[in-house]
Design a protein around this motif. Structure first.
Motif: not given
Length: 287
Positions: A73, A77-78, A83, A157
């Motif tokens: 994740n 997503f970071e 998204r 996410e």
């Protein structure tokens, strides 16, 4: 009339024969409906690179499966910024995996394909779930934990969903009267994922009146999904829109022969019969 992309069907079947290992390739091949000359290798390289990076992160992670998922994740997503596209959900680009990799925006099923491919490379077993209206993922819990699989939302996410969240999501897409049964959370096959992606694309292309692309998508569905009666009907209607009357007549006659009155809406079938009658007159006038 559009010509069947027979080589694309062959390539898709080859990718599907590889099971989960062929998922990304199969999903990327669908981009050729939009761009027939599309080359899939650069996108595969992007996914391979993401997989290598995820494997390195997971290798340095000790602890339960949730810790390994947290590492994936974090990367997707970071660090990478993938998204769910909430503003333009029905943009067809969200159904094209190569474009999703470029824009880092997508719908649940395309984001799930990215996630599952990267997780597989990292040695984490993540499977797709054909949940009604919203594709999900499931992950086996750690050995000794028999409380059921972890359910993840790729559109949010990779958020873990408990039973209450799943029931809320089901009610949103299927109505309050549909119970959350175990069968709704079972893993689905690679072929099922590709067919669901094609059905999404068909809906979007028809809605945009992009009938040539809609015909190609429906033709692929018939080739890959066993000649479902609704696909035969839709291919015939789309051919009708393209003024390709003889193939439209053949498909609609085949649909009427496949689908019994008690299997569908009587008014719809009557409308199809009227189309068939009109098409027979047109085709007779062409001879």
């Amino acid at each position: 009339m559009p010509v069947r992309l027979s080589s694309l069907v062959t390539e898709l079947e080859s990718a599907l024969a590889a099971g989960s290992h062929g998922l990304a390739r199969a999903a990327l091949l669908l981009c050729r409906v939009e761009s027939p000359e599309f080359v899939i290798e650069p996108a595969l390289v992007t996914l391979t690179d993401l997989g290598h990076r995820a494997r390195a992160l997971v290798a340095g992670t000790e602890g339960p499966v949730r810790a390994r998922l947290a590492a994936i994740n974090h990367l997707l997503f970071e660090v990478e910024g993938f998204r769910g596209d909430r503003e333009r959900y029905d943009d067809v680009r969200n159904s094209l995996l190569a474009v999703v990799l470029e824009r880092k925006r997508g719908i649940p099923i395309t984001l799930a394909v990215v996630y599952m491919t990267v997780a597989q490379a990292a040695g984490v077993d993540v499977m797709g779930v054909a949940f009604p209206g919203h594709f999900l993922m499931r992950v086996p819990r750690d050995a000794g934990d028999d409380s059921g699989p972890l359910m993840l939302d790729p559109f949010d996410e990779g958020r873990e969903l408990d039973r209450v969240a799943l029931e809320r999501l089901l009610a949103q897409h299927a109505g309050d009267e549909v119970p959350l049964e175990p069968g709704l959370l079972l893993p689905c096959s690679t072929r099922h994922i590709v067919v669901r992606m094609l059905n999404n694309m068909k809906r979007l292309y028809v809605g945009a009146r992009s009938f040539a692309q809609a015909w190609h998508v429906t033709d692929l569905l018939i080739a890959l999904d066993g000649r479902q009666s609704e696909d035969m009907r839709d291919r015939g209607l789309i051919a009708y829109h393209l003024d390709d009357f003889a193939p439209a007549l053949l498909d609609l006659e085949t649909y009427l022969a496949m689908d019994r009155d008690d299997d569908g809406d009587h008014d719809e079938r009557q409308q199809i019969r009227e189309h068939v009658a009109a098409l027979r007159r047109r085709v007779a006038g062409m001879n």
